[in-house]
Design a protein around this motif. Structure first.
Motif, short mmCIF file in Angstrom:
data_model
loop_
_atom_site.label_atom_id
_atom_site.label_comp_id
_atom_site.label_asym_id
_atom_site.label_seq_id
_atom_site.Cartn_x
_atom_site.Cartn_y
_atom_site.Cartn_z
N PRO A 1 0.81 -1.22 0.00
CA PRO A 1 0.00 0.00 0.00
C PRO A 1 0.85 1.27 0.00
CG PRO A 1 0.11 -0.94 2.20
CD PRO A 1 0.81 -1.91 1.30
N LEU A 2 0.30 2.34 -0.55
CA LEU A 2 1.00 3.63 -0.57
C LEU A 2 0.10 4.71 0.03
CD1 LEU A 2 2.50 3.37 -4.17
CD2 LEU A 2 3.77 3.21 -2.02
N THR B 1 -1.80 8.16 0.79
CA THR B 1 -2.35 9.34 0.10
C THR B 1 -2.89 10.32 1.14
OG1 THR B 1 -3.15 7.89 -1.66
CG2 THR B 1 -3.96 10.14 -1.69
N ASN C 1 -1.38 5.29 -5.97
CA ASN C 1 -2.03 4.03 -6.37
C ASN C 1 -2.88 4.27 -7.62
OD1 ASN C 1 -1.13 2.71 -3.90
ND2 ASN C 1 -2.53 4.15 -2.93
N GLU D 1 -2.28 -5.97 -5.93
CA GLU D 1 -2.15 -5.21 -4.67
C GLU D 1 -3.31 -5.50 -3.74
OE1 GLU D 1 -2.55 -0.90 -4.83
OE2 GLU D 1 -4.19 -1.06 -6.26
N GLY E 1 -5.09 -0.21 3.00
CA GLY E 1 -4.07 0.83 2.90
C GLY E 1 -2.88 0.55 3.81
N THR E 2 -2.21 1.64 4.19
CA THR E 2 -0.92 1.53 4.89
C THR E 2 -1.06 1.31 6.40
OG1 THR E 2 -0.92 3.92 5.15
CG2 THR E 2 0.19 3.05 3.21
N ALA E 3 -2.28 1.41 6.92
CA ALA E 3 -2.56 1.25 8.36
C ALA E 3 -1.42 1.84 9.21
CB ALA E 3 -2.80 -0.22 8.69
N LYS F 1 -0.88 3.36 11.91
CA LYS F 1 -0.72 3.20 13.37
C LYS F 1 -0.05 1.87 13.73
CE LYS F 1 -5.42 1.46 14.13
NZ LYS F 1 -6.77 1.74 14.57
N TYR F 2 -0.02 0.93 12.78
CA TYR F 2 0.60 -0.37 13.06
C TYR F 2 1.97 -0.52 12.38
CZ TYR F 2 -4.15 -1.81 14.47
OH TYR F 2 -5.38 -1.93 15.07
N ASN G 1 -2.06 -8.30 9.46
CA ASN G 1 -2.27 -9.50 8.66
C ASN G 1 -1.64 -9.31 7.27
OD1 ASN G 1 -3.36 -11.72 7.34
ND2 ASN G 1 -5.35 -11.52 8.34
N TYR H 1 -3.60 -10.40 14.83
CA TYR H 1 -4.48 -9.72 15.81
C TYR H 1 -5.92 -9.52 15.33
CZ TYR H 1 -5.07 -5.34 13.32
OH TYR H 1 -5.47 -4.42 12.41
N ARG I 1 -8.65 -11.33 17.75
CA ARG I 1 -9.53 -10.59 18.66
C ARG I 1 -11.00 -10.98 18.48
NH1 ARG I 1 -8.75 -4.55 15.85
NH2 ARG I 1 -9.73 -5.12 13.91
N1 LIG Z 1 -4.10 0.64 -2.53
C1 LIG Z 1 -3.53 1.33 -1.58
O1 LIG Z 1 -2.31 1.45 -1.51
C2 LIG Z 1 -4.39 1.99 -0.58
C3 LIG Z 1 -3.87 3.02 0.17
N2 LIG Z 1 -4.62 3.63 1.12
C4 LIG Z 1 -3.96 4.68 1.91
O2 LIG Z 1 -3.57 4.12 3.17
C5 LIG Z 1 -3.57 5.15 4.17
C6 LIG Z 1 -4.33 4.70 5.40
O3 LIG Z 1 -5.71 4.58 5.05
P1 LIG Z 1 -6.86 4.09 6.02
O4 LIG Z 1 -8.08 4.73 5.58
O5 LIG Z 1 -6.41 4.19 7.43
O6 LIG Z 1 -7.09 2.56 5.64
P2 LIG Z 1 -6.23 1.26 5.94
O7 LIG Z 1 -6.76 0.21 5.04
O8 LIG Z 1 -4.78 1.51 5.88
O9 LIG Z 1 -6.59 0.91 7.47
C7 LIG Z 1 -7.88 0.93 8.00
C8 LIG Z 1 -8.03 -0.18 9.03
O10 LIG Z 1 -8.12 -1.42 8.35
C9 LIG Z 1 -7.50 -2.43 9.11
N3 LIG Z 1 -6.35 -2.93 8.37
C10 LIG Z 1 -5.64 -2.35 7.37
N4 LIG Z 1 -4.65 -3.13 6.95
C11 LIG Z 1 -4.74 -4.27 7.66
C12 LIG Z 1 -3.99 -5.46 7.69
N5 LIG Z 1 -2.96 -5.68 6.87
N6 LIG Z 1 -4.33 -6.41 8.59
C13 LIG Z 1 -5.38 -6.23 9.42
N7 LIG Z 1 -6.13 -5.13 9.44
C14 LIG Z 1 -5.80 -4.15 8.57
C15 LIG Z 1 -7.07 -1.79 10.42
O11 LIG Z 1 -8.20 -1.93 11.30
P3 LIG Z 1 -8.20 -1.87 12.88
O12 LIG Z 1 -7.94 -0.45 13.27
O13 LIG Z 1 -9.58 -2.30 13.22
O14 LIG Z 1 -7.17 -2.80 13.43
C16 LIG Z 1 -6.88 -0.36 9.99
O15 LIG Z 1 -6.93 0.57 11.05
C17 LIG Z 1 -4.13 6.39 3.50
O16 LIG Z 1 -3.05 7.19 3.13
C18 LIG Z 1 -4.85 5.85 2.29
O17 LIG Z 1 -4.95 6.78 1.28
C19 LIG Z 1 -5.89 3.21 1.41
C20 LIG Z 1 -6.46 2.20 0.71
C21 LIG Z 1 -5.76 1.52 -0.37
#
Ligand SMILES: NC(=O)C1=CN([C@@H]2O[C@H](COP(=O)(O)OP(=O)(O)OC[C@H]3O[C@@H](n4cnc5c(N)ncnc54)[C@H](OP(=O)(O)O)[C@@H]3O)[C@@H](O)[C@H]2O)C=CC1
Ligand SMILES: O=C(O)CCC(=O)C(=O)O
Ligand SMILES: [Mg+2]
Length: 408
Positions: free
Chosen positions: A92-93, A95, A105, A328, A332-334, A336-337, A344, A383, A387
């Motif tokens: 993920p990248l 934005t 992306n 892909e 996204g980049t999540a 906080k983790y 996962n 996790y 959970r």
């Molecule tokens: N194709 C791409 O590269 C994409 C990039 N993005 C970008 O990522 C960044 C973060 O976006 P955000 O909206 O927070 O969305 P994310 O998908 O990064 O995260 C949202 C939530 O989804 C859960 N999650 C995400 N990845 C995983 C994983 N590998 N395993 C388990 N749970 C996961 C977590 O939930 P929980 O908190 O419940 O643990 C997380 O807080 C932004 O900059 C966005 O633009 C977003 C989507 C696609």
């Protein structure tokens, strides 16, 4: 074995035994997920083919890693690598919301004209789910990937360009301009949707339905409100079914039916909001789904939640004509983790399995499905699943990768 490029001849991929495959590690949790995914992909190929095939990974930079190295978010070199080697994979990248760079992306998809975003949604036995019968959700989303409001034609409120655009509307289209509720403080976005873009996407969905013997393709749209974009998507979708596949009216229309080689595919449509409630109430009525870019973005996360969340939701961005494809995850980049070896890696791993299938290396892909399925069934999970499961063992991201390998 010498490293070689994947090529395409008369629409058929030619895959050498040691194909060069570019990859982007990804921002945020990319540093955790990518090594786990690489471990699983390499192990599956090794086990399936006993060393006679092996991927030659080629790292290419994009996002924060690239910006820190060269000051460029998406270097031309990276785009050229995906152009040259045809098939690649990415993490993920980031934005930023509001200002800053536009999505890298989306830029990759547009630059390479990867018009179909293919996101299969299936349930692995034992995966925790918020619904009672998650096995009934078995769909493949074909999301149009190059048009819609993702084209990025926006005018920021308060800028000279926005004023100019407002004036153009006022002078050239006064009746429509009158509909703008607060013209002095409005920003604008434009939503291009074309017949060409719709036809190629819907065709890829119909072809897939025949290849995989699926019962239907549903066009999901909001055509009651956005008549000339979303509504046109529906009409052009039906048109391509009739004109290119000889579809005929089903039960009096507008639904269509196509019969080919002893298999029937129903082409139907549903309005997007109704669809979002029906995927919870009557999921077995839907199989292949063709939709526009923004709907597809929403629908992919919503469907992923039903079968275990975006932690195991894979995807591919494909141009079926040129052969270019970038695999892909849906998530996204999540951030906080990031760097915690926690999340996962399943989405990128399953995206990698889709890539192996795309290369014709089905045996290796099947080993991944088997390994992942067994890891979940034995409740040794990351996790996000732990959970929600009773009696599960919590694994780190890297450990989950190792668990999949040991279950292949
Ligand atoms: N194709 C791409 O590269 C994409 C990039 N993005 C970008 O990522 C960044 C973060 O976006 P955000 O909206 O927070 O969305 P994310 O998908 O990064 O995260 C949202 C939530 O989804 C859960 N999650 C995400 N990845 C995983 C994983 N590998 N395993 C388990 N749970 C996961 C977590 O939930 P929980 O908190 O419940 O643990 C997380 O807080 C932004 O900059 C966005 O633009 C977003 C989507 C696609
Ligand atoms: O590029 C982004 O930041 C978001 C993309 C996205 O949400 C998706 O591909 O599903
Ligand atoms: Mg998304």
């Amino acid at each position: 074995m010498s490293e070689q490029k994947i090529t395409i001849e008369n629409g058929v991929l030619r895959v050498p035994d040691n194909p060069i495959i570019p990859f982007i590690e990804g921002d945020g949790t990319g540093v955790d997920i990518w090594p786990a995914a690489k471990l699983v992909l390499d192990a599956a190929v090794e086990k399936a083919f006993g060393g006679s095939k092996k991927i030659a990974w080629k790292e290419v930079l994009a996002g924060e890693k690239s910006f820190n190295a060269s000051g460029e978010w998406l270097p031309e070199e990276t785009l050229n690598a995906f152009r040259e080697y045809l098939v690649g994979i990415k993490g993920p990248l980031t934005t930023p919301v509001g200002g800053g760079i536009r999505s890298l992306n989306v830029a990759l998809r547009q630059e390479l004209d990867l018009y179909a975003c293919v996101r299969p949604v299936r349930w692995f036995e034992g995966t925790p789910s918020p619904v009672k019968e998650p096995w009934k959700t078995d769909m493949v989303i074909f999301r149009e990937n190059t048009e819609d409001i993702y084209a990025g034609i926006e005018f920021q409120q308060g800028t000279a360009d926005c004023d100019k655009f407002g004036k153009l509307l006022e002078e050239q289209f006064p009746a429509r301009y009158k509909k703008v509720r607060f013209p002095n403080s409005a920003g604008y976005g434009i939503k291009p949707v074309s017949q060409e873009g719709t036809s190629r996407l819907v065709k890829s969905a119909i072809d897939y339905a025949f290849e995989q013997k699926k019962p239907s393709v549903t066009l999901v749209h909001k055509g009651n409100i956005m008549k000339f974009t979303e509504g046109a998507f529906r009409d052009w979708g039906y048109e391509v079914a009739r004109e290119d596949y000889g579809a005929t009216d089903f039960e009096g229309g507008p639904w269509q039916i196509i019969e080919k080689d002893g298999h029937q595919v129903i082409i139907k449509d549903v309005i997007a909001d109704a669809f979002l409630q029906q995927i919870l109430l009557r999921p077995s009525e839907y199989s292949v789904v063709a939709t526009l870019n923004l709907n597809g973005d929403y629908i992919s996360d919503a469907l992923a939640a039903i079968v275990g969340g975006i932690g195991i939701a894979p995807g591919a961005n494909i141009n079926y004509i040129s052969g270019h494809a970038i695999f892909e995850a849906t998530h996204g980049t999540a951030p906080k983790y990031a760097g915690q070896d926690k999340v996962n890696p399943g989405s990128v791993i399953l995206s990698g399995a889709m890539m192996l299938e795309h290369l014709g290396w089905q045996k290796a892909a099947d080993l991944i499905y088997e390994g992942l399925g067994k890891a979940i069934a034995s409740k040794r999970v990351t996790y996000d699943f732990e959970r929600l499961m009773e009696g599960a063992t919590l694994l780190k991201c890297s450990e989950f990768g190792e668990e999949i390998v040991s279950n292949m």
